[in-house]
Every structure is written in structure tokens, then in C-alpha cells.
Design a protein around this motif. Structure first.
Motif, PDB file in Angstrom:
ATOM      1  N   PRO A 144      19.271  33.665  50.332  1.00 47.16           N
ATOM      2  CA  PRO A 144      18.736  34.815  50.513  1.00 47.16           C
ATOM      3  C   PRO A 144      19.638  36.207  50.193  1.00 47.16           C
ATOM      4  O   PRO A 144      20.707  35.732  50.662  1.00 47.16           O
ATOM      5  CB  PRO A 144      18.142  35.080  52.090  1.00 47.16           C
ATOM      6  N   GLY A 145      19.449  37.278  49.622  1.00 54.45           N
ATOM      7  CA  GLY A 145      20.267  38.068  49.426  1.00 54.45           C
ATOM      8  C   GLY A 145      19.823  38.845  48.265  1.00 54.45           C
ATOM      9  O   GLY A 145      18.757  38.640  47.621  1.00 54.45           O
ATOM     10  N   THR A 146      20.863  39.465  47.350  1.00 53.27           N
ATOM     11  CA  THR A 146      20.518  40.460  46.191  1.00 53.27           C
ATOM     12  C   THR A 146      20.688  39.487  45.078  1.00 53.27           C
ATOM     13  O   THR A 146      21.270  38.413  44.900  1.00 53.27           O
ATOM     14  CB  THR A 146      21.428  41.626  46.007  1.00 53.27           C
ATOM     15  N   VAL A 147      19.843  39.777  44.151  1.00 53.35           N
ATOM     16  CA  VAL A 147      20.048  39.512  42.687  1.00 53.35           C
ATOM     17  C   VAL A 147      20.444  40.399  41.738  1.00 53.35           C
ATOM     18  O   VAL A 147      20.467  40.076  40.419  1.00 53.35           O
ATOM     19  CB  VAL A 147      18.500  38.707  42.116  1.00 53.35           C
ATOM     20  N   THR A 148      20.807  41.515  42.125  1.00 50.74           N
ATOM     21  CA  THR A 148      21.866  42.409  41.436  1.00 50.74           C
ATOM     22  C   THR A 148      22.968  42.574  42.011  1.00 50.74           C
ATOM     23  O   THR A 148      23.069  42.730  43.349  1.00 50.74           O
ATOM     24  CB  THR A 148      20.874  43.660  41.023  1.00 50.74           C
ATOM     25  N   GLY A 149      23.804  43.545  41.358  1.00 49.09           N
ATOM     26  CA  GLY A 149      25.160  43.879  42.021  1.00 49.09           C
ATOM     27  C   GLY A 149      24.741  45.027  42.958  1.00 49.09           C
ATOM     28  O   GLY A 149      23.813  45.704  42.586  1.00 49.09           O
ATOM     29  N   LEU A 150      25.557  45.345  43.871  1.00 50.60           N
ATOM     30  CA  LEU A 150      25.471  46.260  44.953  1.00 50.60           C
ATOM     31  C   LEU A 150      25.856  47.601  44.383  1.00 50.60           C
ATOM     32  O   LEU A 150      27.047  47.818  43.822  1.00 50.60           O
ATOM     33  CB  LEU A 150      26.049  45.809  46.146  1.00 50.60           C
ATOM     34  N   ALA A 151      25.054  48.703  44.608  1.00 55.69           N
ATOM     35  CA  ALA A 151      25.239  50.022  43.907  1.00 55.69           C
ATOM     36  C   ALA A 151      26.352  50.766  44.766  1.00 55.69           C
ATOM     37  O   ALA A 151      27.140  51.564  44.409  1.00 55.69           O
ATOM     38  CB  ALA A 151      24.121  50.807  43.761  1.00 55.69           C
ATOM     39  N   SER A 152      26.361  50.431  46.201  1.00 56.82           N
ATOM     40  CA  SER A 152      27.524  51.203  46.739  1.00 56.82           C
ATOM     41  C   SER A 152      27.415  50.291  48.324  1.00 56.82           C
ATOM     42  O   SER A 152      26.856  49.480  48.584  1.00 56.82           O
ATOM     43  CB  SER A 152      26.772  52.472  47.439  1.00 56.82           C
ATOM     44  N   VAL A 153      28.621  50.830  49.135  1.00 57.46           N
ATOM     45  CA  VAL A 153      28.786  50.096  50.477  1.00 57.46           C
ATOM     46  C   VAL A 153      27.433  50.457  51.275  1.00 57.46           C
ATOM     47  O   VAL A 153      27.101  49.645  52.041  1.00 57.46           O
ATOM     48  CB  VAL A 153      29.990  50.489  50.956  1.00 57.46           C
ATOM     49  N   GLU A 154      26.703  51.628  50.787  1.00 58.85           N
ATOM     50  CA  GLU A 154      25.742  51.673  51.727  1.00 58.85           C
ATOM     51  C   GLU A 154      24.607  50.842  51.695  1.00 58.85           C
ATOM     52  O   GLU A 154      23.834  50.528  52.537  1.00 58.85           O
ATOM     53  CB  GLU A 154      25.205  53.270  51.637  1.00 58.85           C
ATOM     54  N   GLU A 155      24.425  50.641  50.429  1.00 57.01           N
ATOM     55  CA  GLU A 155      23.323  49.574  49.758  1.00 57.01           C
ATOM     56  C   GLU A 155      23.770  48.202  50.636  1.00 57.01           C
ATOM     57  O   GLU A 155      22.811  47.485  51.295  1.00 57.01           O
ATOM     58  CB  GLU A 155      23.224  49.341  48.409  1.00 57.01           C
ATOM     59  N   SER A 207      33.697  44.757  38.428  1.00 64.07           N
ATOM     60  CA  SER A 207      33.750  44.890  40.094  1.00 64.07           C
ATOM     61  C   SER A 207      32.334  44.529  40.675  1.00 64.07           C
ATOM     62  O   SER A 207      32.380  44.707  41.793  1.00 64.07           O
ATOM     63  CB  SER A 207      34.274  46.204  40.452  1.00 64.07           C
ATOM     64  N   GLU A 208      31.428  44.234  39.991  1.00 62.53           N
ATOM     65  CA  GLU A 208      30.154  43.965  40.393  1.00 62.53           C
ATOM     66  C   GLU A 208      29.960  42.909  41.476  1.00 62.53           C
ATOM     67  O   GLU A 208      30.678  41.761  41.048  1.00 62.53           O
ATOM     68  CB  GLU A 208      29.114  43.709  39.187  1.00 62.53           C
ATOM     69  N   VAL A 209      29.604  43.286  42.563  1.00 62.44           N
ATOM     70  CA  VAL A 209      29.501  42.324  43.742  1.00 62.44           C
ATOM     71  C   VAL A 209      28.067  42.385  44.114  1.00 62.44           C
ATOM     72  O   VAL A 209      27.360  43.255  44.144  1.00 62.44           O
ATOM     73  CB  VAL A 209      30.457  42.404  45.126  1.00 62.44           C
ATOM     74  N   TYR A 210      27.685  41.065  44.712  1.00 65.21           N
ATOM     75  CA  TYR A 210      26.263  40.874  45.308  1.00 65.21           C
ATOM     76  C   TYR A 210      26.523  40.491  46.417  1.00 65.21           C
ATOM     77  O   TYR A 210      27.584  40.086  47.123  1.00 65.21           O
ATOM     78  CB  TYR A 210      25.452  40.039  44.342  1.00 65.21           C
TER      79      TYR A 210
END
Ligand code: MV4
Length: 509
Positions: A144-155, A207-210
Motif C-alpha cells: 500500500p502507498g503511492t504510485v507516483t512521486g510525492l509532490a511535497s512533504v505535506e502530501e 529526487s522523486e520519492v514515493y
């Protein structure tokens, strides 16, 4: 000469293969080519001029000086060498350019048959986030988790609240643990997000992280698949790869002690669905995490032949490199899933030129003496010989020792026997480490997860650091003072120029 038909399928006559790699895997591929009646071209850097793969090939071409960036990673020089020597195909092995989509495309543009998946499949599966999207399309269970990179620390904070801590931040363009951070609370997430992003940028140029739910103490189990150019794809069982140190596999085995027929089928069918949905062709490996309840979660896909492929070959009786070559020539698999039967147990130890007494730092240099194991049920895929100087420019893996027997317990005992026969002089190796693992009750009962080896090393370091009783110290001093031991082996080449970069570039498996 390549002939592509309308569907982009390649039916090609192959007579000569250039192996764009070095060490044991280059020799492994040369052997398969020889058995298939194919001529071979080796490529080498200056420090590999006398390497076994160069001596074994029919022809050899110098790529350049030692640094991988000026030799084994120079796709332009490799393609030029193939064209000059009129090779029909290039086998990339693992590491180096094996998962470089641009190189795969450049081979095809040069009318060379790339023995591996098309660049498009590498792109679809090489990015961890795109692979997770492909997993959803193939209806595979994934973490479970994201399938795209996180746009921000808030996300990141929002998603983490949704899936619940602990979570794992990961580099989308990465692998092997770089740019990965486990986070147990919201307080720690912002700093972990910044650290993961900057490490991802430094290591992979993105730098893309998920973010994923962290799976506690998982096992790392992977499924071998092979797909042809006619829409056929089968799985060849699983490999247990949980015995790792710092994201480097140390021991692999097949089958896994915790996988039964039903779980194997469900994982295998999921892996095949992913491969087919991504238009995958040739050999590939789908990695899963398996938790204590035997739930499996898609982790990532490796679009190459893997270091540990021999354990699959031993229990299936198949030759994966033969299959790769015939698939690349456009031939159908000639196998159906019902033809695949697993028999016995295989264990692989990765023999490294590294010093376990010096934090496993690489220990390159001249091999002054070499006694290799053999006998019933032993396979040794070695890339060195006595008199060869192990360079410090590449991953320091020397060989893969594989023991095969009817049961896991027998394979362990056979491996211990083989390790006793293995002597490599002039450099330090990790051979002694394997005895410690194979004799450990936790390993012998298959109570292993991805943290097993780190725990064992900490536990053994703690027990070794307890100072011996005074009478033992006195006895040791007496023995040492009377023994006239003279060391005659030359000092190993100082690993001053070794960098983790070479390790990362040389071999990621
Ligand atoms: C994980 C994980 C637990 N939970 N992801 C990342 C690199 C890849 N080769 C395997 N990785 C893992 N991803 C989630 N959501 C555990 C691993 C993992 C691992 C993590 C830390 C230390 C060693 C490890 C060895 C194998 C797998």
C-alpha cells in the motif's frame, strides 16, 4: 542480420555474440554461446586484458582504461566493437548497461540483437513508480502507498496518515536501498523526506520519492520469468534472497522454505501477468516482499538476468542463458507452465574479495593461490584464476559457489563441505562468513528475513568482543611467541581508489 516483422518481432539468425560484461557472468554467457555453436566476442578494459572471459572468447576488443565509465559503460564503444567484428547480438549480462533502455534501443538502431527486453519494457518497469502503476494494471498485490512521486512533504504527511505508520520513503528512480528511509512518526517525516529526496537526486539524478507502508521483517522472494516474442510467458519458481547485507544479496536459494505450491502459483501467475501487461520479452525477475502471514506484495521488477540465476537452473534443469538466446532469435519458448517442475534444493554463496575483519571493505589484489571446490552437486561460476589480479575498479565478486542436493539440509551440508575445499590466497575473502551463516540455527531452520544477517553479525560481533579469560590470553601469547610464522603473501593492492560508485556501477543485483 536483424529482420523485424510488422509486430516488431525479431527473427534473426545469430552467429556471433558480443558479451558486454566481465567476470564470472561474461564467462557464463560465453559457455552458453559455445554450447550453441555461436562465436563469441569479449570486450575488456586495460586491467582485464588477461581476465578469464577475454582468454575464453573467440575474439576480444579493448574498450579503454579501467574506470567503468571509460570501458564497460561506454555503449558507443561496445556497439562499435560489435559492428567492426560483425557480431549479430549483444548480451549485456547484469549490472553495467543491462538495464539501460537507451543502450537497448541503440543496439536495435545499429541492427544488433539485444539479448534482453526491449527498451520500452525497461522504461515501463525500471521506474519504481511506473512499475507500481503496471502492477495495479496487472492486478497484482503491492505494498500500500503511492504510485507516483510525492509532490511535497505535506502530501507525504497526508498519505502517511492515511496508510498509517511506520512507512517507507523510496527513490522512484532508484533501488538497492539508496534514497530509502523508514519513518515511524509524523515528527520524523519532514527530515526523512528531505534526506531521501537529496540522496535520490545524488544517486540517481532524480529526487522523486514515493511512500509505502513499511512491511515489518519481510522476506525477499523473487520469481524468475521468461517470455518469448510470441506472447508466451512462464514462471520458473522462486528464489529466497533474504540473506542480505546492506542491500547486497549474500546467499540465495531455491526453492524458498516458506513457499508452498499454492503460494508459488499465485506469485508466479501475478509475475506473468505483470510481464505480459508490460510487453516484456526475455528473462526477468519480479521481486516481492512476503510478510509473516505469507501475504506477498509486489516490490519491483529487474529487467535483466540476475546474479543468482544458477539456483533456478539447478532446481528446474533449464539453462536460462540458452533460453535467452533462443528467445532473442525469435524462437518460441518451447515450454509450457506444466513442463516446469522443481526438484531438489540449491544454495548459492556469492564469493567476494572483501575483508570481513575490516568492515567488509573490498580486498582486491593478486590471487597467489586458488584451490576450488568440486565434486557431486557443486557448481562454481568463477571469474578468476591463480595469478589473476582482482581489480579494484569493479564490484569485487569473484565467483558464485552453488550447492545442489535433494533437500535443503543436504544442500547446506554439501555447501559446508565445498567451502572447506575453497582456498583463495593473496587477498581476503568472505568465505569464512558463509560457514558462520550455514552453521547458525536461525539459517538452518530457515528463520530468515531481510534483517537476519545484520542481526547475526551484530550478535557475533558482540560475542567476539567479549575479552577472553586471562589464562587464554596467556596461552595465546605463549603460542604466538614460539611460532615462527612468516607471512610470504604480497600485500593486497591498497583499495585506496575503491569507491562505492564502482560497486554501484559494477553490479546491482
Ligand atoms: C521495503 C521493505 C519493507 N517495507 N519496502 C528496498 C530495496 C529493495 N531491494 C528491497 N527494499 C525493501 N523495501 C517496504 N514497504 C524492505 C526492503 C528490504 C530491505 C530493507 C532494508 C534493509 C534490507 C532490506 C533487504 C531486502 C528488502
Amino acid at each position: 542480420m536483424l529482420r523485424g516483422d510488422r509486430a516488431g518481432k525479431i527473427a534473426s539468425v545469430m552467429k556471433k555474440v558480443l558479451i558486454a560484461n566481465r567476470g564470472e557472468i561474461a564467462l557464463r554467457i560465453i559457455r552458453a554461446c559455445r554450447e550453441m555453436g555461436l562465436a563469441t566476442v569479449a570486450v575488456y578494459s586495460d586491467v582485464d586484458r588477461m581476465a578469464p572471459h577475454v582468454l575464453a572468447a573467440d575474439e576480444a576488443v579493448r574498450l579503454g582504461p579501467a574506470p567503468a565509465a571509460e570501458s564497460y559503460l561506454r555503449g558507443d564503444r561496445i556497439i562499435a566493437a560489435a559492428r567492426i567484428l560483425e557480431a549479430d547480438a549483444i548480451h549485456p549480462g547484469y549490472g553495467f548497461l543491462s538495464e539501460n533502455a537507451a543502450f537497448a534501443d541503440a543496439c536495435l538502431a545499429a541492427e544488433l540483437n539485444f539479448i534482453g527486453p526491449p527498451g520500452s519494457a525497461m522504461r515501463a518497469l525500471g521506474s519504481k513508480t511506473l512499475a507500481r502503476q503496471a502492477a495495479d494494471k496487472a492486478q497484482m498485490p503491492r505494498v500500500p502507498g503511492t504510485v507516483t512521486g510525492l509532490a511535497s512533504v505535506e502530501e507525504a504527511l497526508h498519505v502517511a496518515e492515511e496508510i498509517g505508520y511506520p512507512v517507507m520513503l523510496k527513490a522512484a528512480a532508484g533501488g538497492g536501498g539508496k534514497g530509502m528511509r523508514a519513518v515511524t512518526s509524523a515528527t520524523d517525516l519532514p527530515s526523512a523526506f528531505a534526506a531521501a529526496s537529496s540522496e535520490a537526486e545524488r544517486s540517481f539524478g532524480s529526487s522523486e520519492v514515493y511512500l509505502e507502508k513499511l512491511i515489518e521483517q519481510p522476506r525477499h522472494i523473487e520469481i524468475q520469468i521468461i517470455a518469448d516474442q510470441h506472447g508466451n510467458c512462464i514462471y520458473l519458481g522462486e528464489r529466497e534472497c533474504s540473506v542480505q547485507r546492506r542491500h547486497q544479496k549474500v546467499i540465495e536459494e531455491a526453492p524458498s522454505a516458506i513457499v508452498d505450491e499454492d503460494l508459488r502459483r499465485r506469485m508466479g501467475e501475478a509475475a506473468v501477468r505483470l510481464a505480459l501487461s508490460a510487453g516484456y520479452v526475455n528473462a526477468g525477475t519480479v521481486e516481492f516482499l512476503v510478510d509473516a502471514q505469507r501475504n506477498f506484495y509486489f516490490l519491483e521488477m529487474n529487467t535483466r538476468l540476475q546474479v543468482e540465476h544458477p539456483v533456478t537452473e539447478m532446481v528446474t534443469g533449464l539453462d536460462l542463458v540458452h533460453l535467452q538466446m533462443s528467445v532473442a532469435m525469435g524462437q518460441p519458448l518451447g515450454l509450457t507452465q506444466s513442463d516446469v517442475a522443481l526438484r531438489g534444493h540449491a544454495i548459492e554463496c556469492r564469493i567476494y574479495a572483501e575483508d570481513p575483519d575490516n568492515n567488509f571493505f573490498p580486498s582486491p589484489g593478486l590471487i597467489t593461490r586458488l584451490l576450488e571446490p568440486s565434486g557431486p552437486g557443486i557448481r562454481l561460476d568463477s571469474g578468476v584464476y591463480a595469478g589473476f589480479t582482482v581489480p579494484l575498479d569493479y564490484d569485487p565478486m569473484l565467483a558464485k559457489l552453488v550447492a545442489y542436493a535433494p533437500t535443503r539440509a543436504a544442500a547446506i551440508d554439501r555447501m559446508l563441505r565445498a567451502l572447506d575445499e575453497y582456498t583463495i590466497g593473496g587477498i581476503r575473502t568472505n568465505i569464512a562468513l558463509f560457514r558462520r551463516i550455514l552453521l547458525d540455527e536461525g539459517f538452518r531452520t530457515a528463520a530468515i528475513d531481510t534483517g537476519y544477517l545484520e542481526r547475526l553479525l551484530v550478535q557475533q560481533q558482540a560475542s567476539e568482543s567479549v575479552s577472553p579469560p586471562p589464562e587464554i590470553v596467556a596461552l595465546a601469547a605463549a603460542i604466538l611467541s614460539s611460532a615462527s610464522v612468516t607471512a610470504s603473501v604480497p600485500a593486497a593492492t591498497p583499495a585506496t581508489r575503491w569507491t562505492s560508485t564502482a560497486r554501484r556501477e559494477g553490479l546491482r543485483a
